[in-house]
Design an enzyme around this catalytic site. Structure first.
Site: not given
Length: 444
Positions: A250, A371, A24, A20, A138, A27, A174, A110
């Site tokens: 995104h 994704c 933003g 988590g 990331r 899910a 991104e 990404n």
């Protein structure tokens, strides 16, 4: 020149977990610290790749990144053996340990932005690894992303792989999640659409108030320069800041495109009419008409689009000139979305087929079909020049299923990240994977 689109799906790694970490991403945040199933996640992703390859779509994979990221942990003061580093991090900074174990590289949308050779000034396919500097978990990915891309696309006659942009807020990048290529056909010159959330140097521009805008206009412009794109065929559009605040972190959560079709939500862009006007003019320059498929809020509210990941689907061109929409099962479970899709397919338009996949392990972590994949349009010569060991075949599928069954756990709890045995398991699995894929030395 003829070309074919390949989708490079991220192979889910052995430490797939729900930390988590992505503020933003609704899910991802909703499933924080719940137990994950790495084995099932990898098998779900492989099943998707196998099915699309069997249908004749170009399908390949990008290997997972090594975890945990000991370089991150040691760079912020954790010392000793690997086991000691993990123990100290778990005790003193468990959130940072979770960052070091992030599963997010599985979402290869990404990993980079890709421009095919038909669009670039030097006639090569260009890749720019995304710096992903908006999130700690990331921000270290780009080093291994560039390394993997250079291993797969190493022929410099055909390919150019650029390092990530400077890791500052002004150049927040991104990758392909905010980039769409539209064209008449994959081998001809196309239009590259960059969607940004904010401009670093325009203080008066609208911006979201709740969640961060991760992509900047300046980053998009820099990637276009690196790739040698034509100004006439490059379009910059601002994402609607209000939908960012509704969990659309995104552009690929609110719009998807392929060939000349743009499938988008009414609220996707800050200036819908202006965006479509720019795209139509740019498409006209390449001899193509824009097929804009608009989804009205009255039919599908933004919240339903986010819950189902309707727009985080894949649009795939079929041999008969029609398109298939690759969707997660969740699209059939949200009433407004299910009804919309039924009418879409029955309506006689370009989209005439739905392909469903169970991707719940990915969906619970905040990523759907789009994704998981990086679009790469390649000519026949370019496809032959790339590393062949990552192309999805029936034989590779069975090899990788056996590898997953051998190395992956079927349950991973947050507390397991402190277990030094997990790090050893991941390392051993990836060392074997690099040999299976014919990519020795892939990992540092």
């Amino acid at each position: 020149m003829s070309a074919r689109e390949f989708n490079f799906d991220g192979l889910v790694g052995p430490s797939h977990n729900y930390a988590g970490l992505s503020f933003g991403n609704v899910a991802s945040f909703s499933n924080v610290k719940s137990a994950s199933n790495p084995k099932l996640a990898a098998l779900q992703g492989l099943a998707k790749m196998r099915a699309l390859a069997a249908r004749g779509f170009g399908q390949a994979l990008l290997p997972p990144q090594d975890r945990p990221n000991f370089r991150l942990l040691r760079s912020i003061g954790f010392t000793g053996t690997d086991a000691e580093v993990l123990s100290k991090a778990a005790r003193e900074a468990p959130v940072i340990l979770a960052c070091a174990y992030s599963a997010s590289p599985m979402w290869t949308a990404n990993a980079a932005t890709v421009s095919p050779s038909a669009d670039s000034a030097d006639g090569r396919t260009h890749f720019t690894a995304a710096n992903l500097n908006n999130k700690l978990h990331r921000a270290f990915e780009h080093e291994q992303s560039a390394r993997a891309l250079r291993a797969i696309f190493k022929d410099e006659k055909h390919f150019a792989v650029h390092d990530a942009l400077p890791g500052t807020p002004a150049f927040g990048d991104e990758g392909a999640a905010n980039h769409t290529r539209l064209c008449k056909e994959h081998g001809s010159a196309g239009v590259e659409l960059f969607v940004y959330g904010r401009s670093e140097f325009d203080a008066g521009a609208p911006a979201p108030r709740k969640y961060p805008a991760r992509q900047t206009l300046e980053a998009s412009q820099a990637v276009a320069r690196l790739h040698g794109l034509s100004a006439e065929r490059t379009v910059y559009v601002q994402q609607n800041p209000d939908v960012i605040d509704q969990g659309v972190f995104h552009n690929d959560v609110i719009a998807v495109g392929n060939a000349n079709a743009l499938f988008y939500h009414e609220q996707a862009f800050a200036d819908e009419a202006g965006a479509l006007d720019q795209l139509r003019r740019a498409m006209g320059a390449v001899g193509a008409d824009l097929n804009a498929i608009r989804v009205d809020t009255a039919h599908v509210p933004v919240a339903d689009a986010v819950a189902s990941y309707l727009f985080n689907s894949q649009l795939l061109s079929k041999a008969d000139g029609k398109m298939a929409l690759v969707i997660p099962h969740e699209c059939q479970e949200v009433g407004s979305v299910a009804r919309y899709l039924e009418n879409l397919v029955a309506g006689g338009g370009v989209v005439d087929e739905l392909i469903h996949f169970d991707l719940r392990q990915s969906m619970r972590n905040g990523g759907g079909p789009a994704c998981l994949r990086l679009r790469v349009a390649l000519t026949d010569a370019e496809a032959a020049a790339m590393h062949q060991g990552v192309l999805m075949t029936e034989a590779l599928y069975h090899t990788l299923v056996a590898w997953v069954e051998k190395h992956y756990r079927d349950r991973l709890e947050p507390a397991d990240l402190a277990d030094p045995q997990l790090a050893i398991e991941v390392h051993n699995a990836l060392e074997e994977l690099s040999r299976l894929l014919g990519l020795p030395g892939l990992y540092d």
